[in-house]
Design an enzyme around this catalytic site. Structure first.
Site, mmCIF file in Angstrom:
data_model
loop_
_atom_site.group_PDB
_atom_site.id
_atom_site.type_symbol
_atom_site.label_atom_id
_atom_site.label_comp_id
_atom_site.label_asym_id
_atom_site.label_seq_id
_atom_site.Cartn_x
_atom_site.Cartn_y
_atom_site.Cartn_z
ATOM 1 N N LYS A 1 0.796 -1.224 0.000
ATOM 2 C CA LYS A 1 0.000 0.000 0.000
ATOM 3 C C LYS A 1 0.834 1.281 0.000
ATOM 4 O O LYS A 1 0.374 2.326 -0.474
ATOM 5 C CB LYS A 1 -0.942 0.004 1.202
ATOM 6 C CG LYS A 1 -2.090 -0.991 1.114
ATOM 7 C CD LYS A 1 -3.112 -0.562 0.077
ATOM 8 C CE LYS A 1 -4.372 -1.429 0.165
ATOM 9 N NZ LYS A 1 -5.404 -0.981 -0.794
ATOM 10 N N SER B 1 0.746 -10.031 -0.699
ATOM 11 C CA SER B 1 0.528 -8.584 -0.694
ATOM 12 C C SER B 1 0.749 -7.918 0.654
ATOM 13 O O SER B 1 0.963 -6.704 0.707
ATOM 14 C CB SER B 1 -0.882 -8.266 -1.198
ATOM 15 O OG SER B 1 -1.851 -8.916 -0.404
#
Length: 409
Positions: free
Chosen positions: A61, A311
């Protein structure tokens, strides 16, 4: 190739992703690519992990958040930024803002894990707890933006966010140029869209597979309908991909460039998280383990070499313990069983002796002696056992019954 987004006339292009990569130099890490021998044997071709769980702030992110905030005009930076997130996006915005000298406010749900709240504050953001679910938190952040003039930083629904996340795709092609399939988790779609823009422009032959949790799978019905559709109550432990509606911006890109979207169950997510921890020595959150879950559930469906994008690794320790126990139970390595015995001296020792014969390791024992269901001389015992697989579980149950115990479940 370029794609016009739903809320912007500016297309998302390979040049945007390359520009984002230059912008992120010295800010985001080029994360490691690790091989998985176990999954390679299962798939029948090389399988690699792209370890964004080792990225700064513990997830990908940071990439999109930094590119988005760095692209603001001076007057926009002066007004500060605001975001809403249960964890990963919050930390990415907080760190990106601190690096760029921008004031940040992050709204988080009241039930957000304490480690994520603490980390967001330590990265420099003002944290405000509001609402029980992310939708309520999102509304509060947007209201704050309208009142103060702060720029709202959406977690996935903006071209700059997509360009930043797309740098993961460029790194994959550099680190594994022979890749044939990339498997990536999908929530709102920013990461999958960014990877798709970068990879398909350079290697259109590479297959891109998105993965959603079955209880929060908004993309399959949306793709079938040709427009983003909402699901009412997304339910999954994988909070990183627990999104009830695809983003308008990434949706068209995913629809055009992502070859397939698969779903995985909670049991498959738990097994994947356990595999990452035990076999790869990697701490991965459930959303980050979703590509591994897809590989475990249908290993023959993927042409190799395969790159699975891990992720994120920001998993709450309480959730980790619960998931690991669930994953062990699903593999027959953890057994909870209740039974009745005569409540007399030495009864428990006799029971434990029966378990030792079948080599079951007792982790926990609890007694229930007062209950209308029990006879005057009966006790109910709940055992938590460490076992060696489904066959061993069956052997333990059989041994208890053969010893005369009434096994309730």
């Amino acid at each position: 190739m370029s794609y016009r987004t739903a809320d912007s006339l500016r297309p998302v292009t390979l040049d945007d992703v390359r520009g984002a990569q230059k912008m992120l130099s010295g800010v985001a890490r080029v994360t490691a690519m690790e091989g998985s021998r176990h999954l390679s044997q299962l798939v029948g071709a090389p399988v690699h992990f792209k370890c964004e769980n080792l990225q700064r702030t513990g997830s990908f992110k940071l990439r999109g958040a930094y590119v988005r905030i760095a692209g603001l005009l001076p007057e926009e930076r002066a007004a500060g930024v605001v975001a809403a997130s249960a964890g990963n996006h919050a930390q990415g915005v907080a760190l990106a803002s601190s690096v760029l000298g921008v004031r940040s406010t992050v709204f988080m749900p009241q039930g957000a894990p304490l480690p994520k709240i603490s980390a967001t504050r330590e990265y420099g953001a003002e944290v405000r707890l509001h609402g029980q679910v992310v939708d309520e938190t999102l509304a509060a952040a947007q209201e704050y933006a309208a009142e103060t003039g702060a720029v709202f930083i959406h977690p996935f629904d903006h071209p700059d966010i997509i360009a930043g996340q797309g740098t993961v795709g460029l790194e994959i092609l550099e680190q594994c140029p022979e890749v044939r399939t990339i498997v990536v988790g999908i929530g709102g779609g920013g990461l999958a869209a960014g990877i798709a823009v970068a990879v398909k422009a350079l290697r259109p032959d590479v297959r891109i597979v998105g993965v959603q949790a079955a209880g929060a799978a908004a993309y399959p019905p949306s793709l079938a309908a040709g427009r983003p559709m909402s699901i009412r109550t997304p339910a999954t432990m994988a909070d990183g991909i627990k999104v009830g509606r695809p983003g308008d911006v990434p949706f068209s890109i995913v629809g055009d460039l992502v070859d397939e979207v698969r779903t995985v169950t909670e049991d498959e997510l738990a097994a994947a998280l356990l595999l990452c921890l035990e076999r790869a020595k990697l701490v991965v959150e459930p959303a980050g383990a979703s590509p591994v879950a897809a590989l475990l559930s249908a290993p023959g469906a993927f042409e190799g070499p395969v790159v699975a994008v891990l992720s994120g690794g920001n998993v709450d320790p309480v959730l980790m313990e619960r998931v690991l126990r669930h994953g062990m139970a699903a593999q027959g390595r953890y057994l909870a069983v209740r039974l009745r015995l005569t409540d007399r001296p030495g009864a428990l020792a006799t029971l434990l002796g029966a378990l030792s014969v079948v080599d079951a390791n007792v982790l926990d024992v609890s007694h229930l002696r007062t209950d209308p269901r029990l006879g005057l001389t009966e006790a109910e015992v709940e055992l938590h056992l460490e076992t060696k697989g489904p066959e061993h579980c069956a052997e333990v149950r059989r041994a208890l019954r053969d010893a005369g115990y009434t096994v309730i479940d």
